[in-house]
Scaffold this motif. Structure first.
Motif, mmCIF file in Angstrom:
data_model
loop_
_atom_site.group_PDB
_atom_site.id
_atom_site.type_symbol
_atom_site.label_atom_id
_atom_site.label_comp_id
_atom_site.label_asym_id
_atom_site.label_seq_id
_atom_site.Cartn_x
_atom_site.Cartn_y
_atom_site.Cartn_z
ATOM 1 N N LEU A 55 0.860 -1.174 0.000
ATOM 2 C CA LEU A 55 0.000 0.000 0.000
ATOM 3 C C LEU A 55 0.896 1.223 0.000
ATOM 4 O O LEU A 55 1.884 1.273 0.730
ATOM 5 N N GLN A 56 0.523 2.202 -0.815
ATOM 6 C CA GLN A 56 1.266 3.464 -0.853
ATOM 7 C C GLN A 56 0.244 4.595 -0.874
ATOM 8 O O GLN A 56 -0.527 4.724 -1.827
ATOM 9 N N PHE A 57 0.230 5.417 0.163
ATOM 10 C CA PHE A 57 -0.771 6.459 0.322
ATOM 11 C C PHE A 57 -0.264 7.818 -0.167
ATOM 12 O O PHE A 57 0.937 8.114 -0.107
ATOM 13 N N PHE A 58 -1.222 8.642 -0.622
ATOM 14 C CA PHE A 58 -0.920 9.974 -1.139
ATOM 15 C C PHE A 58 -1.775 11.006 -0.401
ATOM 16 O O PHE A 58 -2.853 10.686 0.111
ATOM 17 N N PRO A 59 -1.331 12.267 -0.354
ATOM 18 C CA PRO A 59 -2.045 13.283 0.428
ATOM 19 C C PRO A 59 -3.451 13.614 -0.073
ATOM 20 O O PRO A 59 -4.338 13.868 0.735
ATOM 21 N N ASN A 63 -2.281 3.500 -3.658
ATOM 22 C CA ASN A 63 -1.896 2.444 -4.579
ATOM 23 C C ASN A 63 -2.018 1.133 -3.824
ATOM 24 O O ASN A 63 -1.230 0.864 -2.901
ATOM 25 N N ILE A 64 -2.983 0.333 -4.192
ATOM 26 C CA ILE A 64 -3.180 -0.962 -3.549
ATOM 27 C C ILE A 64 -2.791 -2.049 -4.533
ATOM 28 O O ILE A 64 -3.262 -2.071 -5.678
ATOM 29 N N SER A 65 -1.901 -2.924 -4.116
ATOM 30 C CA SER A 65 -1.301 -3.903 -5.022
ATOM 31 C C SER A 65 -1.597 -5.331 -4.591
ATOM 32 O O SER A 65 -1.547 -5.656 -3.393
ATOM 33 N N TRP A 66 -1.860 -6.162 -5.602
ATOM 34 C CA TRP A 66 -1.891 -7.614 -5.423
ATOM 35 C C TRP A 66 -0.649 -8.173 -6.107
ATOM 36 O O TRP A 66 -0.220 -7.673 -7.160
ATOM 37 N N ILE A 115 3.598 -1.101 3.889
ATOM 38 C CA ILE A 115 2.774 0.107 3.809
ATOM 39 C C ILE A 115 3.676 1.327 3.918
ATOM 40 O O ILE A 115 4.425 1.466 4.887
ATOM 41 N N SER A 116 3.584 2.208 2.916
ATOM 42 C CA SER A 116 4.353 3.450 2.921
ATOM 43 C C SER A 116 3.437 4.605 2.557
ATOM 44 O O SER A 116 2.310 4.402 2.106
ATOM 45 N N SER A 117 3.925 5.839 2.752
ATOM 46 C CA SER A 117 3.070 6.991 2.497
ATOM 47 C C SER A 117 3.861 8.227 2.118
ATOM 48 O O SER A 117 4.936 8.493 2.659
ATOM 49 N N TYR A 118 3.272 8.991 1.169
ATOM 50 C CA TYR A 118 3.724 10.335 0.861
ATOM 51 C C TYR A 118 2.926 11.361 1.657
ATOM 52 O O TYR A 118 3.250 12.539 1.651
#
Length: 203
Positions: A148-152, A158-161, A169-172
């Motif tokens: 998972l990669q989150f944006f403001p 971005n949710i990935s299989w 899990i990371s985030s901007y």
């Protein structure tokens, strides 16, 4: 299935049903493709369908069943379109095989797929700084995501299989960086107290 070379062929490809509520056409729109005239058509439709079907059935369907209609921000990207976006600083990752480029396998021969989605139910209720983490922990506890990669903006994620999920899990969005990954103390166990009041999981 061959890469379509006609409008009728592309129509037929778009009608391929990936899961109960999602069709391939839902994931083919691209602002980059529309603005710069780059076709967003899979070179390997069968692989794109296989990976996209797992993404939809295992991640997007239960997410939508639980929270209501999802807003799809970005789905499939052709290799050519993704490379153009990366080269021109248009928010496309370099070497995005098995990310948004669903029809290419990674270096280990695995398939995967990513979609960028907004969950309006969450944003409407939890849009203060850091509250993206509520959705992150809910997904971590309930769904077999790969990353998972989150944006403001709108807590888009971005949710990935992937066939070999890392569950990272990371985030901007603030607080930026890694929220959790295997080996971190917060990775295991239930995090239900961090998303109190969320709907019950619906498969």
């Amino acid at each position: 299935m061959k890469r379509p070379t006609s409008m009728r062929g592309l129509e037929d490809l778009g009608r391929v049903r990936l899961s109960e509520n999602f069709f391939l056409r839902d994931f083919l729109h691209s602002e980059i493709g529309s603005l710069y005239g780059i076709p967003n058509i899979p070179d390997d439709p069968d692989l794109a369908i296989a990976a996209g079907s797992r993404l939809c059935a295992e991640l997007l369907e239960p997410l939508q069943a639980t929270f209501g209609r999802l807003h799809l921000r970005s789905g499939y990207r052709s290799h050519a379109l993704n490379n153009y976006g990366n080269a021109h600083d248009l928010n496309c990752a370099r070497d995005d095989a098995t990310g948004h480029v669903w029809d290419r396998r990674d270096a280990d021969g695995c398939m995967g797929a990513t979609a960028c989605v907004v969950v309006p139910w969450v944003w409407d209720r939890h849009h203060e700084t850091g509250e993206w983490q509520k959705l992150a922990w809910w997904i971590h506890d309930h769904l077999p995501y790969a990353s998972l990669q989150f944006f403001p903006k709108l807590w888009a994620v971005n949710i990935s299989w992937h066939e070999r999920p890392k569950r990272l899990i990371s985030s901007y969005a603030a607080p930026r960086g890694i929220l959790t990954r295997e080996g971190m103390a917060n990775w295991a166990g239930s995090h239900a107290g961090l998303y109190a009041g969320f709907p019950s999981f619906k498969a």
